[in-house]
Write an enzyme that holds these catalytic residues in place. Structure first.
Site, mmCIF file in Angstrom:
data_model
loop_
_atom_site.group_PDB
_atom_site.id
_atom_site.type_symbol
_atom_site.label_atom_id
_atom_site.label_comp_id
_atom_site.label_asym_id
_atom_site.label_seq_id
_atom_site.Cartn_x
_atom_site.Cartn_y
_atom_site.Cartn_z
ATOM 1 N N ILE A 14 -34.959 46.984 -10.037
ATOM 2 C CA ILE A 14 -33.752 47.412 -9.309
ATOM 3 C C ILE A 14 -32.590 47.628 -10.285
ATOM 4 C CG2 ILE A 14 -32.190 46.862 -7.409
ATOM 5 C CD1 ILE A 14 -34.438 44.993 -6.322
ATOM 6 N N ALA A 76 -33.598 37.456 -13.009
ATOM 7 C CA ALA A 76 -34.072 36.281 -12.268
ATOM 8 C C ALA A 76 -35.586 36.266 -12.323
ATOM 9 C CB ALA A 76 -33.617 36.350 -10.802
ATOM 10 N N SER A 118 -30.818 37.762 -1.757
ATOM 11 C CA SER A 118 -32.072 38.111 -1.085
ATOM 12 C C SER A 118 -32.047 37.660 0.369
ATOM 13 C CB SER A 118 -33.207 37.389 -1.821
ATOM 14 O OG SER A 118 -34.367 37.368 -1.032
ATOM 15 N N TYR A 142 -36.995 29.665 -4.505
ATOM 16 C CA TYR A 142 -36.378 30.961 -4.842
ATOM 17 C C TYR A 142 -35.193 31.263 -3.905
ATOM 18 C CZ TYR A 142 -35.858 36.070 -4.965
ATOM 19 O OH TYR A 142 -35.347 37.344 -5.029
ATOM 20 N N LYS A 146 -30.943 31.416 -4.724
ATOM 21 C CA LYS A 146 -29.998 32.488 -4.397
ATOM 22 C C LYS A 146 -28.815 31.932 -3.598
ATOM 23 C CE LYS A 146 -32.324 35.939 -6.220
ATOM 24 N NZ LYS A 146 -31.829 36.604 -7.435
ATOM 25 N N PHE A 170 -33.358 43.267 1.346
ATOM 26 C CA PHE A 170 -34.619 43.021 2.028
ATOM 27 C C PHE A 170 -35.723 43.510 1.061
ATOM 28 C CE2 PHE A 170 -33.698 41.151 6.235
ATOM 29 C CZ PHE A 170 -32.362 40.895 5.980
ATOM 30 N N ASN A 171 -36.752 44.225 1.483
ATOM 31 C CA ASN A 171 -37.836 44.538 0.532
ATOM 32 C C ASN A 171 -37.578 45.835 -0.225
ATOM 33 O OD1 ASN A 171 -38.982 42.517 2.346
ATOM 34 N ND2 ASN A 171 -40.872 42.929 1.251
ATOM 35 N N HIS A 190 -45.962 43.040 -5.067
ATOM 36 C CA HIS A 190 -45.358 43.788 -3.966
ATOM 37 C C HIS A 190 -46.363 44.727 -3.310
ATOM 38 C CE1 HIS A 190 -41.063 42.920 -5.597
ATOM 39 N NE2 HIS A 190 -41.589 41.912 -4.932
ATOM 40 N N ARG A 221 -41.898 43.767 7.665
ATOM 41 C CA ARG A 221 -40.803 43.695 6.699
ATOM 42 C C ARG A 221 -39.963 44.968 6.754
ATOM 43 N NH1 ARG A 221 -42.170 39.389 7.137
ATOM 44 N NH2 ARG A 221 -42.911 37.850 5.634
ATOM 45 N N ARG A 282 -50.205 33.455 3.695
ATOM 46 C CA ARG A 282 -49.643 32.685 2.581
ATOM 47 C C ARG A 282 -48.573 31.749 3.123
ATOM 48 N NH1 ARG A 282 -48.521 37.829 -1.231
ATOM 49 N NH2 ARG A 282 -47.273 38.284 0.609
HETATM 50 N N1 LIG Z 1 -37.615 43.383 -5.562
HETATM 51 C C1 LIG Z 1 -37.164 42.967 -4.383
HETATM 52 O O1 LIG Z 1 -37.670 43.362 -3.327
HETATM 53 C C2 LIG Z 1 -36.003 42.002 -4.313
HETATM 54 C C3 LIG Z 1 -35.596 41.536 -3.048
HETATM 55 C C4 LIG Z 1 -34.518 40.657 -2.967
HETATM 56 C C5 LIG Z 1 -33.849 40.273 -4.124
HETATM 57 N N2 LIG Z 1 -34.270 40.726 -5.348
HETATM 58 C C6 LIG Z 1 -33.538 40.294 -6.545
HETATM 59 O O2 LIG Z 1 -33.146 41.437 -7.263
HETATM 60 C C7 LIG Z 1 -33.146 41.173 -8.664
HETATM 61 C C8 LIG Z 1 -33.981 42.222 -9.363
HETATM 62 O O3 LIG Z 1 -35.298 42.215 -8.835
HETATM 63 P P1 LIG Z 1 -36.421 43.184 -9.445
HETATM 64 O O4 LIG Z 1 -37.431 43.415 -8.408
HETATM 65 O O5 LIG Z 1 -35.766 44.323 -10.106
HETATM 66 O O6 LIG Z 1 -37.057 42.201 -10.537
HETATM 67 P P2 LIG Z 1 -37.570 42.529 -12.009
HETATM 68 O O7 LIG Z 1 -38.391 41.348 -12.419
HETATM 69 O O8 LIG Z 1 -38.162 43.882 -12.099
HETATM 70 O O9 LIG Z 1 -36.215 42.527 -12.858
HETATM 71 C C9 LIG Z 1 -35.605 41.346 -13.304
HETATM 72 C C10 LIG Z 1 -35.355 41.510 -14.798
HETATM 73 O O10 LIG Z 1 -34.698 40.322 -15.240
HETATM 74 C C11 LIG Z 1 -35.202 40.004 -16.523
HETATM 75 N N3 LIG Z 1 -35.001 38.570 -16.752
HETATM 76 C C12 LIG Z 1 -35.407 37.520 -15.997
HETATM 77 N N4 LIG Z 1 -34.973 36.381 -16.532
HETATM 78 C C13 LIG Z 1 -34.269 36.702 -17.645
HETATM 79 C C14 LIG Z 1 -33.572 35.955 -18.626
HETATM 80 N N5 LIG Z 1 -33.501 34.640 -18.597
HETATM 81 N N6 LIG Z 1 -32.931 36.642 -19.614
HETATM 82 C C15 LIG Z 1 -32.981 37.985 -19.678
HETATM 83 N N7 LIG Z 1 -33.639 38.750 -18.787
HETATM 84 C C16 LIG Z 1 -34.270 38.102 -17.784
HETATM 85 C C17 LIG Z 1 -36.661 40.402 -16.499
HETATM 86 O O11 LIG Z 1 -37.143 40.667 -17.822
HETATM 87 C C18 LIG Z 1 -36.634 41.651 -15.617
HETATM 88 O O12 LIG Z 1 -36.564 42.832 -16.405
HETATM 89 C C19 LIG Z 1 -33.649 39.762 -8.821
HETATM 90 O O13 LIG Z 1 -32.543 38.900 -8.958
HETATM 91 C C20 LIG Z 1 -34.373 39.490 -7.518
HETATM 92 O O14 LIG Z 1 -34.362 38.125 -7.191
HETATM 93 C C21 LIG Z 1 -35.341 41.579 -5.456
#
Ligand SMILES: NC(=O)c1ccc[n+]([C@@H]2O[C@H](COP(=O)([O-])OP(=O)(O)OC[C@H]3O[C@@H](n4cnc5c(N)ncnc54)[C@H](O)[C@@H]3O)[C@@H](O)[C@H]2O)c1
Length: 324
Positions: A14, A76, A118, A142, A146, A170-171, A190, A221, A282
């Site tokens: 994202i 994260a 989230s 998790y 948040k 959401f997703n 996912h 979802r 799950r």
């Molecule tokens: N994907 C979803 O559907 C979704 C839904 C709700 C919330 N989120 C939140 O959105 C954010 C992005 O999600 P995403 O799907 O893009 O995840 P992602 O894993 O693709 O991206 C997260 C990035 O953070 C980096 N990272 C993690 N810990 C780190 C650290 N300590 N130092 C440096 N880099 C670090 C990872 O290398 C990764 O590139 C997250 O905070 C996630 O919790 C995602």
């Protein structure tokens, strides 16, 4: 000096889409990411620093040498199941390091923060669709991570005027294949990439749980296109710039799809049948999660524009075909 957005986690799914939109608006982008998925990121529109976002020396250097307008924080650990097994790692990465980041922001007087929250903060829905006033009872570490950060943000805003927008996604789904952006999680958990890969490789797709309280018994979802999420960040920054407020917004479409519906749509788009295995549900998966996004609409002027299921699946399919 050029206005700069610092994006921890900006090489992730994202964050990378958001970084792309922000640089198009003329901001300098600094991505701080340690590439936990070993993902590819070869785009010249951002400065990429491969490091932990808790690295104090690197943070100090970034804040000293740049005109940081805001921090958009995506970094994260994201896998809910893992958070149950390894809560210590999750609290450290998702909470403690985030608090350190906020403290460095305060030190350098940077006071605009957009946070990736989230729908996991809500826990089991009492009432659907979920709006932001729904009680928050997260059932996984998790989700608790948040929510703890959201509480900290509230207090930092009240005490230090560090303004924030917390976006409860959401997703997230879909991709921007033409720009070379899409989902690259490792391991991938996912549903959409898993379905598309199972179809392509003629492998079995596991449906977890077929006794949910939904019409077809599989869980439902709310899938929101990653570009719609990225656009919400643009509007969140405007909100921070144009008001003196902080706020929390849901980002979803208001419409849910069951796992079976997703499978059927994917089969139609790929024109292929999918091999399915029905497995046990799950732990921690709730029946239905669907957003009410009226608050984001009223306050940010945000609405999902790219989140039709066809668009989500087509863009994800194109991305999957490109990365293989
Ligand atoms: N994907 C979803 O559907 C979704 C839904 C709700 C919330 N989120 C939140 O959105 C954010 C992005 O999600 P995403 O799907 O893009 O995840 P992602 O894993 O693709 O991206 C997260 C990035 O953070 C980096 N990272 C993690 N810990 C780190 C650290 N300590 N130092 C440096 N880099 C670090 C990872 O290398 C990764 O590139 C997250 O905070 C996630 O919790 C995602």
């Amino acid at each position: 000096m050029q206005k700069t957005i610092l994006i921890p986690g900006g090489a992730g799914y994202i964050g990378s889409h958001t970084a792309y939109l922000m640089q198009k608006l003329g901001y300098k982008i600094i991505i701080l990411d340690k590439f936990i998925h070993n993902q590819k990121f070869d785009h010249n529109w951002a400065t990429v620093i491969k490091a932990d976002f808790a690295d104090k020396n690197i943070l100090e250097q970034i804040f000293t040498e740049n005109n940081i307008e805001a921090v958009m924080h995506f970094a994260a650990f994201i896998e809910v199941g893992e958070s149950v097994k390894k809560p210590k790692d999750f609290y450290e990465n998702n909470v403690i390091k985030t608090l350190n980041l906020l403290d460095t922001m305060l030190k350098y007087n940077v006071k605009k923060f957009v946070f990736s929250s989230s729908c996991a903060v809500y826990g089991n829905p009492i009432k659907l669709p979920l709006d932001e006033n729904h009680p928050t009872n997260p059932i996984s570490p998790y989700g608790k991570n948040k929510l703890i950060v959201e509480f900290a943000l509230q207090d930092y805003f009240n005490a230090y005027n560090l303004q924030y927008v917390s976006l409860r996604y959401f997703n997230a789904a879909g991709a921007l294949p033409t720009i070379g952006l899409g989902e690259q999680h490792n391991p991938e958990t996912h549903i959409i990439p898993l379905i598309l890969r199972a179809i392509k490789n003629k492998k079995i797709f596991k449906i977890f749980g077929s006794n949910y309280n939904t019409p077809d018994k599989t869980c439902i979802r709310d899938y929101i296109h990653v570009l719609d999420i990225a656009q919400a960040h643009v509007l969140a920054l405007k909100y921070l710039e144009n008001t003196a407020r902080s706020n929390i917004f849901n980002l979803g479409t208001g419409h849910g799809y069951s796992v079976k519906e997703m499978v059927e749509h994917a089969q139609k788009i790929c024109k292929q049948e999918l091999l399915i295995e029905n497995c046990d549900a799950r732990a921690g998966d709730v029946d239905i999660l669907v957003a009410n996004y009226n608050k984001a609409k009223e306050n940010l002027g945000w609405e999902p524009k790219f989140s039709s299921l066809d668009n989500i699946l087509q863009s994800a399919l194109e991305w999957e075909n490109r990365i293989k």
